[in-house]
Design an enzyme around this catalytic site. Structure first.
Site, mmCIF file in Angstrom:
data_model
loop_
_atom_site.group_PDB
_atom_site.id
_atom_site.type_symbol
_atom_site.label_atom_id
_atom_site.label_comp_id
_atom_site.label_asym_id
_atom_site.label_seq_id
_atom_site.Cartn_x
_atom_site.Cartn_y
_atom_site.Cartn_z
ATOM 1 C CG HIS A 20 -0.317 0.329 2.504
ATOM 2 N ND1 HIS A 20 0.472 -0.575 3.154
ATOM 3 C CD2 HIS A 20 -0.315 1.442 3.270
ATOM 4 C CE1 HIS A 20 0.917 -0.041 4.270
ATOM 5 N NE2 HIS A 20 0.464 1.184 4.376
HETATM 6 N N1 UDP Z 1 -4.125 -5.378 8.744
HETATM 7 C C1 UDP Z 1 -5.432 -5.837 8.846
HETATM 8 N N2 UDP Z 1 -6.059 -6.301 7.727
HETATM 9 C C2 UDP Z 1 -5.454 -6.331 6.509
HETATM 10 C C3 UDP Z 1 -4.106 -5.882 6.413
HETATM 11 C C4 UDP Z 1 -3.477 -5.402 7.539
HETATM 12 O O1 UDP Z 1 -6.009 -5.842 9.940
HETATM 13 O O2 UDP Z 1 -6.097 -6.754 5.536
HETATM 14 C C5 UDP Z 1 -3.486 -4.881 9.962
HETATM 15 C C6 UDP Z 1 -2.169 -5.549 10.315
HETATM 16 O O3 UDP Z 1 -2.245 -5.975 11.633
HETATM 17 C C7 UDP Z 1 -1.140 -4.456 10.161
HETATM 18 C C8 UDP Z 1 -1.947 -3.223 10.380
HETATM 19 O O4 UDP Z 1 -3.215 -3.501 9.798
HETATM 20 O O5 UDP Z 1 -0.137 -4.502 11.102
HETATM 21 C C9 UDP Z 1 -1.239 -2.036 9.818
HETATM 22 O O6 UDP Z 1 -1.802 -1.554 8.684
HETATM 23 P P1 UDP Z 1 -1.082 -0.960 7.417
HETATM 24 O O7 UDP Z 1 -0.280 -2.014 6.773
HETATM 25 O O8 UDP Z 1 -2.208 -0.360 6.674
HETATM 26 O O9 UDP Z 1 -0.194 0.239 7.954
HETATM 27 P P2 UDP Z 1 1.330 0.390 8.357
HETATM 28 O O10 UDP Z 1 1.649 -0.648 9.365
HETATM 29 O O11 UDP Z 1 2.162 0.244 7.136
HETATM 30 O O12 UDP Z 1 1.416 1.764 8.927
#
Ligand code: UDP
Length: 380
Positions: free
Chosen positions: A230
């Site tokens: 993403h």
């Molecule tokens: N996550 C979720 N469903 C999904 C994909 C990710 O619940 O389909 C959770 C997962 O636990 C991850 C968290 O969302 O650690 C973080 O989200 P994202 O990857 O959007 O953000 P980032 O960690 O890169 O800031």
């Protein structure tokens, strides 16, 4: 401050923030229940609306028992400047009305920066959870948000020693693991651990009991890879997205790919054929927290550009291939658990074929009680 009620405004708005904040809301409730006469805490949640649909927001409030927001700003789907500016204006109004003792912000999104800026200009102490993280890549919007938030914050809660070191290198040095912050004239840095680790410990067993995602998808433990993509660097630069997708298609193993809404928007317009059933690459809508924990802990490996998922891979002892050119979570790489490959097709394919299962698993992110430590600091 003992015996005095403390009012906290929590500003959250994006999926990872709901996960990071859930253990803290729970620790606030526990604090009030167990010590009813010592500095009761009132938490007022402001949801900026950065992530708004059911699968990116509501499901986390429901599954993780996060108290309902008192304010929903509904600000999303616009440019960085407009989004941050609108949030700043609305949060300022709320802070002037609520007059909290502290504002609590999480991570590195536009909501984090808007919350911190609104508070610091009103001389309300800002507490930043997940302070000190650095990718040293100034092209990442998240990096700018982190740096500016840390330099606005009065209380900095670091998840790792590396985060503390990063703050020290920027002149934010007042590390104090025990003493209460008697004065907020200088920022106070606390090494508390990672509330995402708290969340994993609190919810993994519930996920095992309740989630039926493996059966629903028809996959067996350790017989699939889990992928998420993403970051703008991967989604907005067509060659990078193409390279990653071509690696996914080349890897001859089932890949479960919960697709983030912004990635879906781009993929649907550029690669609509990917959304027809494909033998190995299974694109599904984003899943809730219990389902992602189940998918993570049973994956053979995780391929991701998510910060949270790199750590969750480590918590579960699952090898991780990071689809970025650098990471803030350097400990996962140093411990041999994570390999950083960027968007390079060949490197992604090679990393997957090199995956070894191992039982290496030490505690780099605290003891699972980060949220309680945060509450201790806030009520000291
Ligand atoms: N996550 C979720 N469903 C999904 C994909 C990710 O619940 O389909 C959770 C997962 O636990 C991850 C968290 O969302 O650690 C973080 O989200 P994202 O990857 O959007 O953000 P980032 O960690 O890169 O800031």
């Amino acid at each position: 401050m003992n015996e005095q009620a403390i009012k906290i405004v929590t500003v959250i708005g994006a999926r990872p923030q709901f996960i990071k904040a859930a253990p803290v809301s729970r620790a606030i409730a526990e604090h009030n229940r167990l010590t009813p006469h010592a500095s009761p805490l009132t938490e007022i949640i402001v949801h900026t609306g950065q992530h708004f649909d059911a699968e990116m927001s509501d499901i986390f409030f429901k599954e993780m028992n996060i108290p309902q927001p008192a304010y929903n700003l509904g600000i999303n789907s616009t440019s960085h400047g407009a989004m941050t500016g609108r949030m700043l204006e609305k949060i300022e109004e709320i802070l002037m009305k609520e007059k909290p003792d502290r504002v609590l912000v999480y991570g590195d999104t536009n909501s984090t920066l808007a919350g911190a800026l609104a508070a610091v200009k009103l001389h309300i102490p800002v507490a930043h959870v997940e302070a000190g993280l650095r990718s040293f890549n100034r092209k990442m919007p998240e990096e700018i948000n982190r740096v500016l938030t840390d330099h606005s914050a009065d209380i900095l809660f670091c998840p790792t020693q590396q985060a503390v070191n990063n703050l020290k290198a920027e002149g934010i040095v007042n590390v104090d693991n025990s003493a209460p912050h008697s004065s907020l004239l200088t920022p106070h840095v606390y090494l508390v651990g990672d509330t995402m680790y708290d969340a994993v410990l609190q919810f993994s067993e519930i996920a095992r009991q309740k989630s039926t995602i493996l059966e629903n998808l028809g996959v067996k433990p350790k017989e699939y890879l889990l992928a998420t993509v993403h970051r703008p660097y991967n989604t907005d630069i067509p060659e990078n997205l193409e390279s990653i997708l071509s690696a996914f298609l080349e890897i001859n193993e089932p890949i479960i790919f919960p697709v983030h809404p912004r990635t879906k928007q781009i993929l649907q317009s550029t690669y609509p054929s990917l959304f027809t059933p494909h033998s190995s690459l299974k694109m599904i809508p984003p899943v809730g927290y219990l389902d992602i924990l189940m998918l993570e802990q049973n994956a053979k490996a995780i391929l991701t550009d998510s910060g949270g998922m790199q750590k969750e891979a480590y918590f579960f002892g699952v090898p991780c291939v990071t689809l970025r050119s650098e990471t803030e979570w350097v400990e996962t790489v140093e411990s041999g658990w994570n390999v950083v490959v960027g968007a390079d097709r060949e490197k992604i394919i090679d990393a997957v074929s090199d995956i070894k299962s191992d039982n290496l698993h030490s505690k780099l992110y605290g003891d699972g009680h980060a949220a309680e430590k945060i509450i201790q600091c806030l009520t000291a």
